[in-house]
Design an enzyme around this catalytic site. Structure first.
Site, mmCIF file in Angstrom:
data_model
loop_
_atom_site.group_PDB
_atom_site.id
_atom_site.type_symbol
_atom_site.label_atom_id
_atom_site.label_comp_id
_atom_site.label_asym_id
_atom_site.label_seq_id
_atom_site.Cartn_x
_atom_site.Cartn_y
_atom_site.Cartn_z
ATOM 1 N N GLU A 285 0.137 -12.402 -5.329
ATOM 2 C CA GLU A 285 1.533 -12.550 -4.467
ATOM 3 C C GLU A 285 2.275 -11.317 -6.254
ATOM 4 O O GLU A 285 3.159 -11.148 -5.879
ATOM 5 C CB GLU A 285 2.024 -13.926 -5.349
ATOM 6 C CG GLU A 285 1.274 -14.303 -3.533
ATOM 7 C CD GLU A 285 1.337 -13.631 -2.616
ATOM 8 O OE1 GLU A 285 2.640 -13.484 -1.893
ATOM 9 O OE2 GLU A 285 0.875 -14.160 -1.319
ATOM 10 N N ASP A 376 -3.982 -6.693 -3.008
ATOM 11 C CA ASP A 376 -5.064 -7.145 -3.032
ATOM 12 C C ASP A 376 -5.836 -5.925 -4.109
ATOM 13 O O ASP A 376 -6.653 -6.490 -5.293
ATOM 14 C CB ASP A 376 -6.020 -6.667 -1.848
ATOM 15 C CG ASP A 376 -5.473 -7.477 -0.939
ATOM 16 O OD1 ASP A 376 -4.768 -8.574 -1.408
ATOM 17 O OD2 ASP A 376 -6.429 -7.763 0.187
#
Length: 439
Positions: A285, A376
């Site tokens: 996040e 990611d």
């Protein structure tokens, strides 16, 4: 009003887009169902060591049930859209409110907008109830009670009225008084409201629906705070939300900005993942924030809403826009003649724009998937890829996410990369980036 846009052309384009969207949706849903069903009997090799066959089959059955619901909703959605437009539903509602209220320049259009919104919400209730209390219940995800659903519905309706009525009244005033550039004023109003809600929603509205409490696990809080410090992120609060009141699905997110920025973890996420996995999810996040994905999405929203309002600025002055979609911009002569058609223009745009917007879905989904890959990669570099892999595998399993979606369906709809693609990239990153020592 101008007559440069022929009504038959509007009707033809609207009907063609409606049929094309329905055909593409039906084709993609059938592809998805066929692909998932064909692979139901065996776990993909890449996941065989981590996800067992019963979990894989549950995910397949859950996906197929959702596809069946979508197939059922398709003709219902088309019928409602045709009912509002070409079959005269919106025109009938407009005339009924004109007869009840009279041609009042602000009150009648505002009543039309609110009535349309209320009727639309009521029409959505059956599918929503089925999804919550039948489909989600059958697969063990639903924890919403009837009482909680009713309370949520009442709160949502009251909030919608309190927020929408003043905003729509201002929009109508701009449309009626700001001349040909009204759409620029409305765009500025909409963007200002959207940014304001990024502060107001997390601090005052979200707590009306859920309980938010500080993270009490001191060790985990220290770990996550250290991660945020390394990333240069300052948040006003690190909170846990009682998502388990409504569902077993897990999530984590950032919300707000500036002093209102909060990190929110679902209690279901804390129950499912180990500390290093939660840290990896939070790092993902943070990766969105560090790569400026949120800011880019705000800019994209601003650009798309400006383009849509500019188009509406032109369409609102065309008789053919209204007549081609089953309405009339003016009162019948027996009711006094012309009245502002601002509410009709807004509603017709809201009904028609998604038909064209649907075909932009693959582009928007592709951009979203790229952002997920980038987040990611940031998480793998600043924590470790392996904990994120194990976290995702647990979430795929516990949320019954299919591991074998149809490729075209995923390209069209998926905002996140399919499991196989996402895990494969993370495994490549795990080989390239050394794991950080545990905090």
């Amino acid at each position: 009003m101008n007559n440069t846009l022929p009504a038959p052309l509007v009707t033809f384009v609207f009907a063609a887009l409606l049929l094309a969207r329905a055909a593409v949706q039906l084709w993609l849903l059938r592809r998805q169902a066929r692909c998932v069903a064909q692979h139901r009997g065996a776990v993909p090799t890449a996941f065989a060591a981590t996800i067992d066959l019963p979990a894989h089959q549950k995910a397949a059955d859950y996906t197929l049930a959702r596809v069946r619901l979508a197939l059922l909703a398709l003709p219902l959605e088309a019928a409602v859209l045709l009912g509002w437009t070409l079959f005269g539903g919106l025109q009938a509602l407009n005339v009924a409110l004109l007869e009840a209220i009279g041609p009042r320049p602000l009150l009648q259009p505002l009543a039309l907008l609110l009535a349309f919104g209320a009727i639309g919400a009521l029409l959505d209730v059956p599918v929503s109830l089925y999804q919550t209390f039948v489909l989600e219940q059958r697969f063990g995800f639903n924890r919403t009670t009837w009482r909680l659903w009713l309370v949520d519905t009442a709160k949502s309706a009251l909030l919608a009225l309190l927020l929408a009525a003043p905003l729509l009244a201002l929009v109508l005033l701009f449309m009626q008084a700001a001349g040909g550039a009204w759409w620029l004023w409305v765009w500025a109003l909409w963007m200002g409201f959207s940014l304001l809600m990024m502060v107001v929603w997390p601090m005052w509205i979200a707590p009306l629906f859920n309980r938010f409490a500080p993270l009490t696990d001191a060790s985990l809080a220290a770990r996550l705070t250290a991660l945020m410090a390394r990333a240069g992120l300052r948040a006003s609060a690190l909170l846990v939300v009682d998502g388990s009141r409504r569902s077993t699905h897990a999530n984590a997110y950032f919300t707000g900005f500036g002093a209102a920025r909060r990190v929110v973890l679902f209690d279901t996420l804390l129950a499912q993942l180990a500390p290093q996995e939660i840290e990896a999810v939070l790092a993902h996040e943070i990766g969105h924030w560090r790569r400026r994905h949120i800011a880019r999405r705000v800019v994209a929203l601003a650009a798309m809403s400006l383009a849509a309002l500019a188009a509406l600025g032109w369409l609102a002055g065309q008789n053919g826009f209204y007549a081609g979609l089953g309405t009339a911009p003016n009162l019948p002569a027996s009711m006094g003649g012309a009245v502002p058609s601002s509410a009709l223009a807004l509603i017709l745009m809201a009904l028609a724009a998604p038909l064209a917007g649907f075909f932009l879905s693959p582009l928007l989904a592709a951009q979203s998937r790229r952002y997920e890959f980038e987040a990611d990669a940031w998480a793998a570099l600043h924590t470790s890829a392996q904990p994120l892999i194990s976290a995702l595998l647990k979430l795929y399993r516990d949320n019954a996410s299919t591991l074998t979606p149809d490729a075209l369906y995923a390209r069209f709809y998926y905002s996140h990369p399919p499991a196989a693609e996402r895990i494969a990239q993370l495994e490549r990153l795990a080989q390239l980036t050394p794991a950080l020592p545990p905090a």
